[in-house]
Design a protein around this motif. Structure first.
Motif, PDB file in Angstrom:
ATOM      1  N   LEU A  95      48.531  31.930  44.386  1.00 27.60           N
ATOM      2  CA  LEU A  95      48.656  33.330  44.778  1.00 27.60           C
ATOM      3  C   LEU A  95      48.261  34.208  43.593  1.00 27.60           C
ATOM      4  CD1 LEU A  95      49.630  35.133  47.150  1.00 27.60           C
ATOM      5  CD2 LEU A  95      51.864  35.163  46.051  1.00 27.60           C
ATOM      6  N   ILE A  96      47.295  35.110  43.828  1.00 25.93           N
ATOM      7  CA  ILE A  96      46.813  35.981  42.755  1.00 25.93           C
ATOM      8  C   ILE A  96      46.794  37.433  43.220  1.00 25.93           C
ATOM      9  CG2 ILE A  96      45.420  34.169  41.659  1.00 25.93           C
ATOM     10  CD1 ILE A  96      42.939  35.429  42.990  1.00 25.93           C
ATOM     11  N   LYS A  97      46.572  38.326  42.270  1.00 26.64           N
ATOM     12  CA  LYS A  97      46.432  39.753  42.551  1.00 26.64           C
ATOM     13  C   LYS A  97      44.945  40.109  42.604  1.00 26.64           C
ATOM     14  CE  LYS A  97      50.686  41.253  40.181  1.00 26.64           C
ATOM     15  NZ  LYS A  97      51.575  40.490  40.893  1.00 26.64           N
ATOM     16  N   GLU A  98      44.637  41.243  43.204  1.00 28.58           N
ATOM     17  CA  GLU A  98      43.246  41.695  43.331  1.00 28.58           C
ATOM     18  C   GLU A  98      42.532  41.701  41.986  1.00 28.58           C
ATOM     19  OE1 GLU A  98      42.841  45.396  45.575  1.00 28.58           O
ATOM     20  OE2 GLU A  98      44.648  44.851  46.677  1.00 28.58           O
ATOM     21  N   LYS A  99      43.217  42.180  40.947  1.00 29.41           N
ATOM     22  CA  LYS A  99      42.574  42.313  39.634  1.00 29.41           C
ATOM     23  C   LYS A  99      42.221  40.956  39.007  1.00 29.41           C
ATOM     24  CE  LYS A  99      46.982  42.685  37.239  1.00 29.41           C
ATOM     25  NZ  LYS A  99      47.886  43.537  36.515  1.00 29.41           N
ATOM     26  N   TYR A 117      35.015  46.611  59.285  1.00 30.78           N
ATOM     27  CA  TYR A 117      36.198  47.291  59.794  1.00 30.78           C
ATOM     28  C   TYR A 117      36.172  48.779  59.468  1.00 30.78           C
ATOM     29  CZ  TYR A 117      37.638  42.449  60.033  1.00 30.78           C
ATOM     30  OH  TYR A 117      37.678  41.112  60.295  1.00 30.78           O
ATOM     31  N   THR A 118      36.767  49.567  60.365  1.00 37.39           N
ATOM     32  CA  THR A 118      36.884  51.000  60.095  1.00 37.39           C
ATOM     33  C   THR A 118      37.991  51.247  59.074  1.00 37.39           C
ATOM     34  OG1 THR A 118      38.348  51.243  62.010  1.00 37.39           O
ATOM     35  CG2 THR A 118      36.016  51.722  62.355  1.00 37.39           C
ATOM     36  N   LYS A 119      38.979  50.369  59.054  1.00 42.62           N
ATOM     37  CA  LYS A 119      40.084  50.431  58.112  1.00 42.62           C
ATOM     38  C   LYS A 119      40.510  49.008  57.797  1.00 42.62           C
ATOM     39  CE  LYS A 119      43.699  53.856  57.990  1.00 42.62           C
ATOM     40  NZ  LYS A 119      44.790  54.508  58.691  1.00 42.62           N
ATOM     41  N   TYR A 120      40.925  48.760  56.560  1.00 43.92           N
ATOM     42  CA  TYR A 120      41.401  47.434  56.192  1.00 43.92           C
ATOM     43  C   TYR A 120      42.395  47.555  55.044  1.00 43.92           C
ATOM     44  CZ  TYR A 120      38.261  47.883  52.248  1.00 43.92           C
ATOM     45  OH  TYR A 120      37.648  48.339  51.107  1.00 43.92           O
ATOM     46  N   SER A 121      43.242  46.548  54.918  1.00 43.86           N
ATOM     47  CA  SER A 121      44.118  46.455  53.752  1.00 43.86           C
ATOM     48  C   SER A 121      44.403  44.976  53.488  1.00 43.86           C
ATOM     49  CB  SER A 121      45.418  47.239  53.954  1.00 43.86           C
ATOM     50  OG  SER A 121      46.193  46.654  54.965  1.00 43.86           O
ATOM     51  N   LEU A 122      44.395  44.627  52.216  1.00 44.36           N
ATOM     52  CA  LEU A 122      44.632  43.239  51.824  1.00 44.36           C
ATOM     53  C   LEU A 122      46.129  42.967  51.805  1.00 44.36           C
ATOM     54  CD1 LEU A 122      42.060  42.878  48.916  1.00 44.36           C
ATOM     55  CD2 LEU A 122      41.730  42.481  51.343  1.00 44.36           C
ATOM     56  N   SER A 123      46.510  41.809  52.334  1.00 45.19           N
ATOM     57  CA  SER A 123      47.913  41.445  52.424  1.00 45.19           C
ATOM     58  C   SER A 123      48.268  40.340  51.425  1.00 45.19           C
ATOM     59  CB  SER A 123      48.219  40.991  53.851  1.00 45.19           C
ATOM     60  OG  SER A 123      49.486  40.451  53.956  1.00 45.19           O
ATOM     61  N   SER A 151      37.250  28.743  46.198  1.00 50.01           N
ATOM     62  CA  SER A 151      37.092  29.732  47.268  1.00 50.01           C
ATOM     63  C   SER A 151      38.329  30.629  47.270  1.00 50.01           C
ATOM     64  CB  SER A 151      36.865  29.055  48.625  1.00 50.01           C
ATOM     65  OG  SER A 151      37.788  28.037  48.856  1.00 50.01           O
ATOM     66  N   TYR A 152      38.270  31.666  48.091  1.00 48.50           N
ATOM     67  CA  TYR A 152      39.364  32.625  48.177  1.00 48.50           C
ATOM     68  C   TYR A 152      39.841  32.714  49.614  1.00 48.50           C
ATOM     69  CZ  TYR A 152      37.689  33.942  43.599  1.00 48.50           C
ATOM     70  OH  TYR A 152      37.314  33.899  42.282  1.00 48.50           O
ATOM     71  N   GLU A 153      41.133  32.528  49.817  1.00 47.16           N
ATOM     72  CA  GLU A 153      41.739  32.661  51.131  1.00 47.16           C
ATOM     73  C   GLU A 153      42.498  33.990  51.119  1.00 47.16           C
ATOM     74  OE1 GLU A 153      43.522  29.135  53.298  1.00 47.16           O
ATOM     75  OE2 GLU A 153      45.311  30.366  52.923  1.00 47.16           O
ATOM     76  N   ILE A 154      42.048  34.909  51.972  1.00 48.26           N
ATOM     77  CA  ILE A 154      42.605  36.261  51.946  1.00 48.26           C
ATOM     78  C   ILE A 154      43.121  36.637  53.324  1.00 48.26           C
ATOM     79  CG2 ILE A 154      42.103  38.693  51.510  1.00 48.26           C
ATOM     80  CD1 ILE A 154      39.920  37.779  49.560  1.00 48.26           C
ATOM     81  N   GLU A 165      44.020  43.839  63.883  1.00 41.52           N
ATOM     82  CA  GLU A 165      44.547  42.472  63.785  1.00 41.52           C
ATOM     83  C   GLU A 165      44.814  42.081  62.339  1.00 41.52           C
ATOM     84  OE1 GLU A 165      45.065  40.548  66.400  1.00 41.52           O
ATOM     85  OE2 GLU A 165      43.672  41.127  67.971  1.00 41.52           O
ATOM     86  N   LEU A 166      45.674  41.072  62.185  1.00 39.42           N
ATOM     87  CA  LEU A 166      45.858  40.412  60.901  1.00 39.42           C
ATOM     88  C   LEU A 166      44.918  39.212  60.886  1.00 39.42           C
ATOM     89  CD1 LEU A 166      47.344  40.009  58.198  1.00 39.42           C
ATOM     90  CD2 LEU A 166      49.068  38.695  59.437  1.00 39.42           C
ATOM     91  N   TRP A 167      44.067  39.140  59.877  1.00 42.48           N
ATOM     92  CA  TRP A 167      43.060  38.091  59.757  1.00 42.48           C
ATOM     93  C   TRP A 167      43.314  37.245  58.526  1.00 42.48           C
ATOM     94  CZ3 TRP A 167      39.248  37.427  63.373  1.00 42.48           C
ATOM     95  CH2 TRP A 167      39.014  38.495  64.246  1.00 42.48           C
TER      96      TRP A 167
END
Length: 193
Positions: A95-99, A117-123, A151-154, A165-167
């Motif tokens: 588990l990492i942070k965006e930075k 997407y018109t809007k998105y947020s990372l969870s 790879s990155y699982e986001i 939706e949550l993706w």
């Protein structure tokens, strides 16, 4: 007649690609005791993570694949280590942070999200290491990345004009989307510890 068959094959192929590219994530995770885990997994974990740590063990299935998963904290990061049913390590997710994502990779990922997407947020962001058991062990005890696939699982919320939706997206080492699936949240997910 040939044209109709060819069109049918093309349509079938495109449907299969779309189905394989965007699926649903319906994982079930159950806490298990250490003595229920294959000895091979316990030994690998002991060799890789040499200092004794508090480890929580889980059995996980998505209806097709069954795995054991060890969760622990290592160097201030949460680690999830996945093992097949024989106890052979499959991957390590941290588990990492965006930075903590390389800036160029992060820009490619953000570009995809902005275009889709018109809007998105990372969870939730995890860096995933896949490779041979010895190479994965070297990652932990020697900080060596040789022969590993990164790879990155986001997990992210993505809103379009018709859906919100949550993706879960899997992005390669350069930030390109490999696949994605909708995350279906069980009513009890917020009660599970």
């Amino acid at each position: 007649m040939r044209i109709m068959i060819r069109r049918g094959l093309i349509i079938t192929f495109l449907l299969l690609i779309n189905f394989g590219f965007s699926q649903e994530k319906n994982e079930v995770e159950k806490r298990v005791k250490k003595n229920e885990v294959p000895e091979t997994a316990l030994e690998w974990l002991k060799d890789a993570y040499e200092k004794k740590r508090r480890t929580k063990w889980y059995f996980q299935t998505d209806g097709e694949e069954e795995v054991f998963e060890a969760k622990l904290k290592h160097k201030r990061h949460l680690h999830s280590i996945e093992f097949n049913m024989r106890g052979v390590v499959q991957n390590i997710e941290v588990l990492i942070k965006e930075k903590e994502i390389d800036e160029d990779v992060y820009e490619v990922i953000l570009s995809y999200l902005k275009e889709t997407y018109t809007k998105y947020s990372l969870s939730k962001i995890q860096i995933q290491y896949t490779g041979q058991p010895d190479d994965l062990e070297d990652l932990i005890d020697e900080n060596e990345l040789e022969n590993l696939k990164i790879s990155y699982e986001i997990e992210y919320y993505g809103k379009t004009e018709t859906k919100d939706e949550l993706w879960e997206g899997l992005f390669d080492h350069s930030g390109r989307l490999l696949n994605k699936r909708i995350v279906k949240i069980k009513n009890t997910d917020n009660l599970d510890y």
